[in-house]
Design an enzyme around this catalytic site. Structure first.
Site, short mmCIF file in Angstrom:
data_model
loop_
_atom_site.label_atom_id
_atom_site.label_comp_id
_atom_site.label_asym_id
_atom_site.label_seq_id
_atom_site.Cartn_x
_atom_site.Cartn_y
_atom_site.Cartn_z
N ASN A 189 56.16 -9.52 -6.80
CA ASN A 189 55.55 -8.20 -6.60
C ASN A 189 54.44 -8.07 -7.64
O ASN A 189 54.72 -7.95 -8.83
CB ASN A 189 56.63 -7.12 -6.79
CG ASN A 189 56.05 -5.73 -6.76
OD1 ASN A 189 54.88 -5.53 -6.45
ND2 ASN A 189 56.87 -4.74 -7.11
N LYS B 54 52.35 -5.72 -8.07
CA LYS B 54 52.11 -4.35 -8.52
C LYS B 54 50.61 -4.05 -8.55
O LYS B 54 49.86 -4.54 -7.71
CB LYS B 54 52.81 -4.11 -9.87
CG LYS B 54 54.31 -4.47 -9.80
CD LYS B 54 55.11 -3.99 -10.97
CE LYS B 54 56.57 -4.40 -10.80
NZ LYS B 54 57.45 -3.89 -11.83
N HIS C 9 60.75 0.97 -3.93
CA HIS C 9 60.67 0.43 -5.29
C HIS C 9 60.89 1.56 -6.29
O HIS C 9 60.45 2.69 -6.06
CB HIS C 9 59.32 -0.24 -5.54
CG HIS C 9 59.32 -1.06 -6.79
ND1 HIS C 9 59.15 -0.49 -8.03
CD2 HIS C 9 59.52 -2.38 -7.00
CE1 HIS C 9 59.24 -1.44 -8.95
NE2 HIS C 9 59.46 -2.59 -8.37
N GLU D 202 59.48 2.27 -8.94
CA GLU D 202 58.24 2.91 -9.41
C GLU D 202 57.76 3.95 -8.39
O GLU D 202 57.20 4.98 -8.76
CB GLU D 202 57.18 1.84 -9.70
CG GLU D 202 57.51 1.08 -10.98
CD GLU D 202 57.09 -0.37 -11.03
OE1 GLU D 202 56.23 -0.78 -10.23
OE2 GLU D 202 57.63 -1.11 -11.89
N GLU E 121 67.44 -3.78 -8.11
CA GLU E 121 66.58 -3.78 -9.30
C GLU E 121 67.03 -2.66 -10.23
O GLU E 121 66.60 -1.50 -10.07
CB GLU E 121 65.11 -3.55 -8.91
CG GLU E 121 64.53 -4.63 -8.04
CD GLU E 121 63.00 -4.71 -8.21
OE1 GLU E 121 62.52 -5.80 -8.54
OE2 GLU E 121 62.31 -3.70 -8.03
N GLY F 94 60.47 -4.63 -16.27
CA GLY F 94 59.36 -4.64 -17.22
C GLY F 94 59.79 -4.45 -18.67
O GLY F 94 58.96 -4.22 -19.54
N SER G 220 62.97 -8.21 -14.90
CA SER G 220 62.77 -9.20 -15.97
C SER G 220 63.28 -10.59 -15.61
O SER G 220 63.85 -11.29 -16.46
CB SER G 220 63.39 -8.71 -17.29
OG SER G 220 62.74 -7.52 -17.70
P1 13P Z 1 59.53 -7.32 -13.87
O1 13P Z 1 59.88 -8.70 -13.37
O2 13P Z 1 58.16 -7.27 -14.49
O3 13P Z 1 60.60 -6.74 -14.72
O4 13P Z 1 59.41 -6.36 -12.59
C1 13P Z 1 60.44 -6.37 -11.66
C2 13P Z 1 60.02 -5.60 -10.45
O5 13P Z 1 59.87 -4.39 -10.50
C3 13P Z 1 59.77 -6.33 -9.20
O6 13P Z 1 59.63 -5.48 -8.12
#
Ligand code: 13P
Length: 251
Positions: A10, A12, A96, A98, A168, A174, A214
């Site tokens: 992803n 982002k 997601h 976010e 997740e 992150g 992560s």
């Molecule tokens: P990270 O791998 O940067 O922690 O992000 C995970 C994520 O949100 C994938 O959709």
């Protein structure tokens, strides 16, 4: 058990069009040497057309990071399923954390997006996960159950093989703080039991459940060794060809 692993990146809100095309080409080259698993990347909307053009005849699958429910209409800022399939996009991430946390997307809205994706011929990658507060209050399973039940409302058992679930934990995204393999396995097993209860055992056995949060080259192997972890949804480590390649080549 015949779940084909899926390693997904992803991207982002990162990378220019040119950077996205270069990275997608590198990932497609790796994917071509791994016939036993699926590899997916989710570029920003602005890069989707060029990325699809560049890797359209490879095994790499291209996903959108979100999708609207309607085929068209007055939905400023949204992208409809046919606009994506028109480019060659095959999957769409929905729910997601976010989108839930920063943009206030509700379970009901995520459910509409998921149904819209299915109706429009896109495979939803449906994300669920608890916050740190929820985990510390021992509410992980009840939160996951609520998100899954709401998000999958109206999805038939015939449609379930199209759905990819992604666990997740919000506190692991992150932050460099991965769930331990035991924590991840426990949540995945819970989600699979929930799907078995809601649908049927054999349907639950076939649904792919990805872990995200992560994921890095140094923890992918132990995560993938867990019986209910069928792949990864990778953020930061998917932005570099070398680290994502090592994740795709998990052992
Ligand atoms: P990270 O791998 O940067 O922690 O992000 C995970 C994520 O949100 C994938 O959709």
């Amino acid at each position: 058990m015949n779940r084909r692993p899926l390693i997904a990146g992803n991207w982002k809100m990162y990378l220019s069009v040119a950077e996205s095309v270069r990275l997608a080409q590198a990932v497609a080259a790796t994917s071509a040497t791994c016939p036993d698993l699926d590899v997916m990347v989710a570029p920003a909307f602005t890069s989707l057309a060029k990325v699809c053009e560049a890797v359209g005849n490879t095994s790499l699958k291209v996903a959108a990071q979100n999708v609207a429910w309607a085929k068209e209409g007055a939905f400023t800022g949204e992208i409809a399923p046919p606009m994506l399939t028109d480019l060659g996009v095959r999957l769409a991430i929905v729910g997601h954390s976010e989108r839930r946390q920063i943009f206030g997307e509700s379970d009901a809205m995520i459910n509409r997006r998921l149904l819209g994706a299915l109706a429009g011929g896109l495979q939803p990658v449906f994300c669920v996960g608890e916050t740190l507060e929820e985990r510390e209050a021992d509410r992980t399973f009840s939160v996951l159950e609520h998100q899954v039940r709401q998000g999958l409302q109206g999805v038939t058992k015939e449609e379930m093989p199209q759905v990819v679930l992604a666990y997740e934990p919000v506190w692991a995204i992150g932050t460099g703080k991965t769930a331990t393999k035991e924590q991840a396995q426990e949540a995945h097993a819970f989600l699979r039991r929930l799907l078995a209860e809601t649908y049927e055992k054999n349907i639950a056995e076939d649904v792919r459940i990805l872990y995200g949060g992560s994921v890095k080259p140094d923890n992918i192997d132990s995560l993938m060794a867990q019986p209910d972890i069928d792949g990864a949804l990778v953020g930061g480590a998917a932005l570099k060809a070398e680290s994502f390649e090592r994740i795709i080549r998990f052992q």
